[in-house]
Design a protein around this motif. Structure first.
Motif: not given
Length: 305
Positions: A44-71
């Motif tokens: 994936p582009a760009p070839a060099d970029r920063d990634y971050f170790l997650q301080t909390s799973p909150e953003p991704h869990m909310k993304r799952l809820l937005c995509h219709g996941f249950p509790d």
């Protein structure tokens, strides 16, 4: 712990530990790692970029809820740079869950049930933030500006230099952590609800009093065990608060962090009405076993990792 959630039909999920986005908070610092494509044609582009170790799973869990996941719930690793002490390890385990249609009171009831599974006889008390603050400092925090908070008689001689607390929220953070929280009975499980709106983070504010956030924290054994919200749903307000957090970071001399467009895009799909809470799993073990520090709950503490 997993049986607790299985009985309630809450689905266990797993989200990335390393991601382009991060849960933005002025007072939480991150570990960054550099992605290098090393010539792979389909990288994936760009070839060099920063990634971050997650301080909390909150953003991704909310993304799952937005995509219709249950509790959903998750027990996962989280990482916070610079945090080490009797109650902190830079790498720790977090328990986080989200319940659709729950009120903040419903969620506090469920947190209480989980804690009673670990210590059935623990006494419980529930306080409003305003009342806990008044008991410790003698005044109503919701009507005081920054200067009035700094001038509170009960705080004199216990505050750092005023320039290190540039905003009202910074003063409230300090007073809560250093003067209010230490006065809570460590033998009890104490819920404190109704934080000032400046400390809403990703919580809604009360419709009948926008000075107050629909947020609680739970304390036991002299430490914070968890932090819960009636979750904000408005994607525009999320963006505004993320930019505000970066403004606070600049004021504190910290680098800005990226605002994740993927999270905002998924929030545009619609986050269902829900309440969510994050609890330090290691701290829960520490509290349940009445341990004086977090070290014995870890296989390898930071100094030996």
């Amino acid at each position: 712990m997993r049986e607790f959630f299985r009985e309630r039909d809450v689905l266990e999920v797993e989200t990335p530990s390393l991601s382009r986005g991060i849960s933005l908070d002025c007072h939480i610092d991150v570990f960054a790692a550099r992605w290098r494509a090393l010539g792979h044609a389909n990288a994936p582009a760009p070839a060099d970029r920063d990634y971050f170790l997650q301080t909390s799973p909150e953003p991704h869990m909310k993304r799952l809820l937005c995509h219709g996941f249950p509790d959903i719930y998750q027990i996962c690793k989280a990482f916070r740079n610079g945090e080490r002490g009797e109650r902190h390890n830079p790498e720790f385990t977090m328990l986080e869950w989200y319940r659709k249609g729950f009120s903040l009171a419903d969620l506090m009831n469920e947190v209480e049930a989980l804690c009673r599974m670990l210590r059935p006889d623990v006494p419980i008390q529930r306080l409003e933030y305003r009342d806990a603050f008044r008991a410790a400092l003698g005044d109503d925090p919701h009507v005081l500006d920054r200067e009035a908070l700094l001038a509170l008689p009960a705080a004199q001689g216990r505050l750092p230099a005023p320039e290190t607390l540039p905003a009202r929220a910074d003063v409230l953070d300090f007073l809560m952590a250093h003067l209010v929280e230490p006065g809570l009975d460590p033998a009890m499980l104490t819920f404190v609800a109704g934080f000032p709106a400046e400390q809403a983070a990703q919580a809604q504010v009360r419709p009948d009093d926008p000075r107050i956030a629909e947020r609680f924290e739970v304390y036991g054994g002299g430490m914070e065990l968890g932090n819960g919200y009636l979750e904000l749903a408005d994607p525009g307000e999320y963006a505004r608060r993320f930019h505000a957090e970066n403004g606070k970071r600049r004021a504190h001399g910290k680098p800005e962090l990226p605002i994740d467009p993927a999270l905002l895009a998924d929030l545009e799909r619609g986050l269902p009405p829900c309440a969510g809470v994050a609890m330090g799993f290691d701290r829960l073990v520490q509290w349940a076993l009445r341990l004086p520090e977090i070290g014995p709950t870890l296989s390898f503490a930071w100094e030996n990792a």
